[in-house]
Enzyme design. Structure first.
Site, PDB file in Angstrom:
ATOM      1  N   MET A 120       0.598   9.849  -0.734  1.00  0.00           N
ATOM      2  CA  MET A 120       0.441   9.381   0.246  1.00  0.00           C
ATOM      3  C   MET A 120      -1.098   9.455   0.979  1.00  0.00           C
ATOM      4  O   MET A 120      -1.460  10.543   1.083  1.00  0.00           O
ATOM      5  CB  MET A 120       1.324   9.957   1.402  1.00  0.00           C
ATOM      6  CG  MET A 120       2.944   9.637   1.077  1.00  0.00           C
ATOM      7  SD  MET A 120       4.113  10.267   2.326  1.00  0.00           S
ATOM      8  CE  MET A 120       4.172  12.037   1.387  1.00  0.00           C
ATOM      9  N   ALA A 121      -1.752   8.375   1.161  1.00  0.00           N
ATOM     10  CA  ALA A 121      -2.860   8.537   1.826  1.00  0.00           C
ATOM     11  C   ALA A 121      -2.956   9.111   3.105  1.00  0.00           C
ATOM     12  O   ALA A 121      -2.304   8.796   3.926  1.00  0.00           O
ATOM     13  CB  ALA A 121      -3.513   7.045   1.918  1.00  0.00           C
TER      14      ALA A 121
ATOM     15  N   CYS B 124       1.180   0.328  -2.419  1.00  0.00           N
ATOM     16  CA  CYS B 124       0.579   0.439  -1.132  1.00  0.00           C
ATOM     17  C   CYS B 124       0.608  -0.810  -0.614  1.00  0.00           C
ATOM     18  O   CYS B 124       0.164  -1.792  -1.008  1.00  0.00           O
ATOM     19  CB  CYS B 124      -0.948   1.006  -1.002  1.00  0.00           C
ATOM     20  SG  CYS B 124      -1.678   1.187   0.787  1.00  0.00           S
TER      21      CYS B 124
ATOM     22  N   LYS C  42       3.063   3.538  -9.981  1.00  0.00           N
ATOM     23  CA  LYS C  42       3.789   3.582  -8.750  1.00  0.00           C
ATOM     24  C   LYS C  42       3.845   2.354  -8.229  1.00  0.00           C
ATOM     25  O   LYS C  42       2.785   1.606  -8.031  1.00  0.00           O
ATOM     26  CB  LYS C  42       3.184   4.487  -7.874  1.00  0.00           C
ATOM     27  CG  LYS C  42       3.769   4.562  -6.365  1.00  0.00           C
ATOM     28  CD  LYS C  42       5.260   5.528  -6.568  1.00  0.00           C
ATOM     29  CE  LYS C  42       5.597   5.992  -5.027  1.00  0.00           C
ATOM     30  NZ  LYS C  42       5.772   4.880  -4.154  1.00  0.00           N
TER      31      LYS C  42
ATOM     32  N   HIS D 182       9.415   2.301  -5.482  1.00  0.00           N
ATOM     33  CA  HIS D 182       9.726   2.241  -4.208  1.00  0.00           C
ATOM     34  C   HIS D 182      10.850   1.299  -3.876  1.00  0.00           C
ATOM     35  O   HIS D 182      10.474   0.190  -4.123  1.00  0.00           O
ATOM     36  CB  HIS D 182       8.622   2.394  -3.272  1.00  0.00           C
ATOM     37  CG  HIS D 182       8.817   2.391  -1.774  1.00  0.00           C
ATOM     38  ND1 HIS D 182       8.031   3.002  -0.793  1.00  0.00           N
ATOM     39  CD2 HIS D 182      10.085   2.143  -1.167  1.00  0.00           C
ATOM     40  CE1 HIS D 182       8.582   3.120   0.244  1.00  0.00           C
ATOM     41  NE2 HIS D 182       9.763   2.518   0.146  1.00  0.00           N
TER      42      HIS D 182
ATOM     43  N   GLY E 297      12.211   5.989  -2.061  1.00  0.00           N
ATOM     44  CA  GLY E 297      12.603   5.307  -0.673  1.00  0.00           C
ATOM     45  C   GLY E 297      13.634   5.918   0.044  1.00  0.00           C
ATOM     46  O   GLY E 297      14.816   5.907  -0.547  1.00  0.00           O
TER      47      GLY E 297
ATOM     48  N   ARG F  91       7.897  10.167   3.045  1.00  0.00           N
ATOM     49  CA  ARG F  91       7.905  10.473   4.475  1.00  0.00           C
ATOM     50  C   ARG F  91       8.952  11.675   4.862  1.00  0.00           C
ATOM     51  O   ARG F  91       8.395  12.312   5.759  1.00  0.00           O
ATOM     52  CB  ARG F  91       8.150   9.138   5.230  1.00  0.00           C
ATOM     53  CG  ARG F  91       7.280   8.163   5.281  1.00  0.00           C
ATOM     54  CD  ARG F  91       7.586   6.725   5.594  1.00  0.00           C
ATOM     55  NE  ARG F  91       8.715   6.143   5.137  1.00  0.00           N
ATOM     56  CZ  ARG F  91       9.352   5.246   5.472  1.00  0.00           C
ATOM     57  NH1 ARG F  91       9.129   4.793   7.069  1.00  0.00           N
ATOM     58  NH2 ARG F  91      10.166   4.662   4.918  1.00  0.00           N
TER      59      ARG F  91
END
Length: 327
Positions: free
Chosen positions: A17-18, A100, A139, A169, A201, A225
């Site tokens: 994750m950026a 992304c 990914k 995802h 996800g 997340r």
């Protein structure tokens, strides 16, 4: 779950994750049970490889192998060269970003925008695998939109090109992070290829992890997340997958110790000014877990200086412990 010589216990991975999965956060997630972590995506454009941001994102000093670098871009030649350069610099695995959904990435026909053209995707896979002396992973998302689901096709092209493993995802590009992840497409990807597959996800609890594993047949689970907000999920999910009792979430004292250690290392890694700003996202996630009075929350989010930021966090937990003791 295995890629080349690397074995990942139960296939539990921290999603790249950026702005989040820097060296400090990766280290903490490994301690808390993540078997695999990947760095923040770095641009494949030659002119952006030596920027301060890229160099920070490529800092793996002190980390155990495998060191996984995720590259992003839309040009097959640039991506191939970036894979070679990063492998020569010490990367053990190269991951290609097809996931992304950010506008600034997709505008450059990179990230999840690459899901729109399967033939172009195949060309990219072939170029990167040919250039990389280390394994290459992917990914991706399920497709561009609900009427353009093509992840199984792209997965087959990836396997044919020599991609070693892939993560899916369960959302399309146009969903961004909205709506509910679906797992039927991930199951279709798993059925379409023989290489390892991660399901990603909305995995936010041990029960959900078990359900997703069963629904998809995936070899591993990738958490994004939810790990930002509760990184101890890795240990809880690992226990559930092994059929052991799931440990409780950390108590106030343990969480305080963990968060202060994380933020102190962020300050050290980035320097005080930038470190204080970057630490605020972790404070925001704390306030999601444990809401505070608006004045307290504002003070925590606006604190200037590393010492004051840490002192306010310590005070916040001390007040929470005192309130709990009165109940």
């Amino acid at each position: 779950m295995q890629i080349d010589r690397f074995v990942f216990a139960q296939g539990l991975a921290l999603a790249p994750m950026a702005g989040v999965t820097d060296r400090v956060f990766r280290k903490h997630c490994r301690v808390l049970g993540a078997a695999m972590t990947t760095g923040e995506m770095v641009s494949s454009q030659p002119g952006l490889r030596a920027t301060r941001k890229s160099m920070k994102r490529l800092d793996f000093s002190g980390e155990p192998s495998p060191r996984i670098v995720q590259i992003a871009g839309g040009d097959a030649g640039d991506l191939a060269e970036a894979a070679r350069v990063n492998a020569d610099a010490g990367a053990d695995i190269i991951d290609i970003n097809f996931g992304c959904p950010a506008k600034k990435v997709c505008r450059k026909a990179a990230g999840s925008a690459l899901m729109a053209d399967a033939d172009r995707a195949a060309h990219i896979f072939e170029a990167v695998v040919a250039a990389s002396p280390v394994p290459v992973t992917l990914k991706m998302r399920t497709g561009v939109s609900a009427d353009r689901i093509n992840a199984p096709r792209i997965a087959r092209y990836a396997e044919q090109a020599g991609i070693a493993a892939l993560a899916v995802h369960g959302r399309t590009r146009d969903q961004h992070y909205q709506g509910i992840a679906e797992y039927d497409t991930i199951a279709a990807v798993k059925a379409a290829v023989s290489i390892p597959v991660w399901a990603n996800g909305d995995i936010d609890s041990p029960a959900k992890a078990l359900a997703v594993k069963q629904a998809t047949g995936a070899d591993g689970l990738m958490i994004g997340r939810a790990a930002c907000r509760r990184p101890w999920l890795f240990g809880q999910i690992a226990a559930a997958l092994a059929g052991r009792g799931v440990p409780a979430a950390p108590d106030l004292a343990t969480e305080c110790e963990w968060l202060l250690g994380l933020i102190e290392q962020i300050h050290d890694f980035y320097g005080e000014d930038q470190g204080v700003r970057i630490a605020r996202k972790h404070i925001a996630w704390l306030l999601e877990r444990r809401p505070a009075h608006i004045a307290t929350a504002t003070a925590l989010m606006q604190a200037e200086g590393a010492v004051r930021q840490r002192r306010l966090i310590d005070g916040y937990f001390a007040a929470a412990a005192a309130a709990a003791a009165r109940v």
